[in-house]
Design a protein around this motif. Structure first.
Motif, short mmCIF file in Angstrom:
data_model
loop_
_atom_site.label_atom_id
_atom_site.label_comp_id
_atom_site.label_asym_id
_atom_site.label_seq_id
_atom_site.Cartn_x
_atom_site.Cartn_y
_atom_site.Cartn_z
N ILE B 14 0.86 -1.24 -0.06
CA ILE B 14 -0.15 -0.08 -0.14
C ILE B 14 0.91 1.14 0.01
N TRP B 15 1.91 1.28 1.09
CA TRP B 15 2.66 2.64 1.06
C TRP B 15 3.69 2.66 -0.05
N THR B 16 4.04 1.60 -0.65
CA THR B 16 4.88 1.83 -1.85
C THR B 16 4.11 2.23 -3.08
N SER B 17 2.79 1.85 -3.60
CA SER B 17 2.07 2.31 -4.43
C SER B 17 1.57 3.75 -3.96
N TYR B 18 1.27 4.10 -2.99
CA TYR B 18 0.76 5.43 -2.90
C TYR B 18 2.02 6.53 -2.96
N ILE B 20 4.65 6.01 -4.84
CA ILE B 20 5.02 6.18 -6.21
C ILE B 20 3.98 7.04 -7.07
N VAL B 21 2.77 6.78 -6.69
CA VAL B 21 1.75 7.81 -7.39
C VAL B 21 2.15 9.34 -7.02
N VAL B 24 5.16 10.44 -8.73
CA VAL B 24 4.82 10.79 -10.22
C VAL B 24 4.03 11.82 -10.68
N LEU B 25 2.81 12.04 -9.96
CA LEU B 25 1.74 12.83 -10.12
C LEU B 25 2.22 14.41 -9.88
N LEU B 26 3.16 14.41 -8.66
CA LEU B 26 3.85 15.63 -7.99
C LEU B 26 4.76 16.10 -9.14
#
Lengths: 255, 50
Positions: B14-18, B20-21, B24-26
């Motif tokens: 969960i924390w890795t995917s949040y 990374i997103v 990437v979005l920032l």
């Protein structure tokens, strides 16, 4: 009454010319981009709280399902951004409207970012759920092809020296690549795959608990506003480049 | 708190995917802002030279 107001029969076309006018588009983006960005940020905060703290764990997947709140919105936006890119590229190609290609160019990096997020979060969700990070099934492979389509569009557009030829070639690539969109969407129905089917967009209504559906919808609106905001600031950059010799750009740069 | 971070053993995913997103979005959101700043500076220099 203003003397220079257009005659009645021409007035219906005014919005069309204004939409196509680079200066008007720049002003519009300048005004709405930051506002959409602020709203997106606020909604992200709400969505993160609701999704990570307030929503209950899933009875089968435990907590790993919480990845849905970023996986599904980014995956959906990766398709939406591609369709927006292809339509504006096609408008630019067919009606020779400059803004068409400008908007298409601005969509591409955002769409690629969404696709990358969808692939990475899906992979990290697949490990605890399916036992593997990656499998070459229909949904995952077609989404990977989408990423390559975005990269191909950007590479082709930047590789050709002549701006007009570059715009035409990349627009054709974008339109041909549209065939991949229904393939991604229906891949879970047409082929046997590990990836589950839709739980939200169903004729009988969503098969998901309300406490999970609400954060998902909040994140969905947040990422839509994020897309609008990102698109606006990218459109501004593209126009500053392509219109740099015009007087309105000089006015903006001169203060 | 520790329980919240562990997410019933799924914390890593969960924390890795949040994160990374988030990164990437920032990055995708900030990069055009810096690009515009550079563009406006170089346009201003160009105008002053003339």
């Amino acid at each position: 009454m203003l003397d220079n107001a257009p005659p009645r029969h021409a007035r219906n076309w005014v919005w069309f010319h204004r939409f196509g006018s680079p200066e008007h588009c720049y002003r519009l983006s300048e005004r709405w981009g930051p506002r959409a960005g602020v709203c997106a940020g606020a909604l992200f905060m709400v969505g993160l709280y609701l999704g990570l703290v307030a929503a209950p764990p899933d009875y089968q997947m435990g907590n790993s399902y919480r990845i849905i709140f970023i996986h599904v919105p980014t995956a959906w936006m990766s398709l939406f951004a591609y369709v927006s890119m292809a339509i504006s590229a096609a408008i630019g190609l067919i009606w020779k409207i400059k803004m068409g290609h400008c908007i298409a160019r601005s969509c591409a990096p955002l769409g690629a970012a969404f696709t990358l997020c969808a692939l990475i979060t899906g992979s990290l969700w697949g490990k605890p759920t399916w036992g593997t990070y990656w499998i070459w099934d229909a949904r995952l492979t077609s989404e990977l092809i989408l990423l390559f389509l975005y990269f191909g569009f950007m590479a082709l557009d930047n590789a050709i020296e002549n701006r007009r030829t570059a715009a035409q070639a990349s627009a054709i690539l974008a339109v041909v690549g549209l065939i991949n969109i229904p393939i991604i969407h229906y891949s879970v129905e047409w082929w046997n795959t590990l990836h589950q089917g839709s739980t939200v967009l169903k004729l009988e209504g969503p098969t998901i608990d309300t406490r999970m559906l609400i954060p998902l919808l909040v994140m969905f609106f947040a990422i839509n506003l994020y897309f609008i905001s990102g698109l606006c600031s990218r459109i501004q950059c593209e126009l500053l480049d392509s219109e740099r010799s015009t007087s309105w750009v000089r006015r903006i740069a001169g203060g | 708190m520790v329980e919240f971070l562990q997410m019933g053993g799924h914390g890593f995913y969960i924390w890795t995917s949040y994160s990374i997103v988030l990164v990437v979005l920032l990055y995708t959101w900030l990069s055009p802002h810096y690009r515009r700043k550079r563009q406006l500076q170089s346009l201003l220099r160009q105008i002053r030279r003339q």
